[in-house]
Write an enzyme that holds these catalytic residues in place. Structure first.
Site, mmCIF file in Angstrom:
data_model
loop_
_atom_site.group_PDB
_atom_site.id
_atom_site.type_symbol
_atom_site.label_atom_id
_atom_site.label_comp_id
_atom_site.label_asym_id
_atom_site.label_seq_id
_atom_site.Cartn_x
_atom_site.Cartn_y
_atom_site.Cartn_z
ATOM 1 N N CYS A 69 0.839 -1.209 0.000
ATOM 2 C CA CYS A 69 0.000 0.000 0.000
ATOM 3 C C CYS A 69 0.871 1.255 0.000
ATOM 4 O O CYS A 69 1.585 1.529 0.957
ATOM 5 C CB CYS A 69 -0.923 -0.073 1.218
ATOM 6 S SG CYS A 69 -1.538 1.484 1.839
ATOM 7 N N CYS A 72 0.339 3.830 2.746
ATOM 8 C CA CYS A 72 0.836 3.297 4.027
ATOM 9 C C CYS A 72 2.334 3.551 4.151
ATOM 10 O O CYS A 72 2.823 3.972 5.199
ATOM 11 C CB CYS A 72 0.591 1.792 4.131
ATOM 12 S SG CYS A 72 -1.148 1.330 4.081
#
Ligand code: ZN
Length: 147
Positions: A69, A72
């Protein structure tokens, strides 16, 4: 804060009783002598999540993330920096939702990153989406006011 507080050791999982006045003086674990706070988020798994969520007297801030991600990974340094600011009033932790799918399902994580703030086993706040250091700190302080 002068009442003793319970702090879970991230190394040996021992539950320490620390006088509130000594919380910011670099307390060490009574069992394994590791520092209870290192200024870094700790990684939690299904094996130790509940212990940290329920036995710490300080709030637990969890970053639910995954290695694939992008947002993230972008937020990771901000979260790291927030640990340096918020410890030892708050414990910061990360849950890799790719490896810990049961935890992600249990907390109904639908997008990552998602931050959840816990206090003594209860969810007291949730915030999806990447944030910068100051927004993280401000959000946590707003949620944990009056605890
Ligand atoms: Zn320990």
């Amino acid at each position: 804060m002068s009442e003793p507080v319970h702090i879970v050791c991230s190394q040996c999982r021992g539950v320490n009783r620390v006088p509130g006045t000594r919380l910011s003086e670099g307390p060490k674990c009574g069992r394994c002598h590791a520092p209870l706070f290192t200024g870094h988020p700790i990684a939690l798994t299904g094996a130790d999540f509940d212990l940290h969520a329920t036995r710490n007297d300080i709030p637990l801030l969890v970053d639910f993330w995954a290695p694939w991600c992008g947002p993230c990974r972008m937020m990771a340094p901000a979260f790291e920096q927030a640990a340096k600011i918020l410890e030892p009033q708050v414990r910061l932790a990360k849950v890799n939702t790719e490896e810990e799918q049961a935890l992600a399902a249990r907390f109904g994580i639908v997008s990552i990153p998602t931050l959840i703030l816990f206090h003594q086993g209860r969810e007291i706040g949730r915030q999806p989406g990447a944030m910068g250091t100051h927004d993280i700190v401000r959000w946590v302080r707003a949620q944990s006011q009056g605890l």
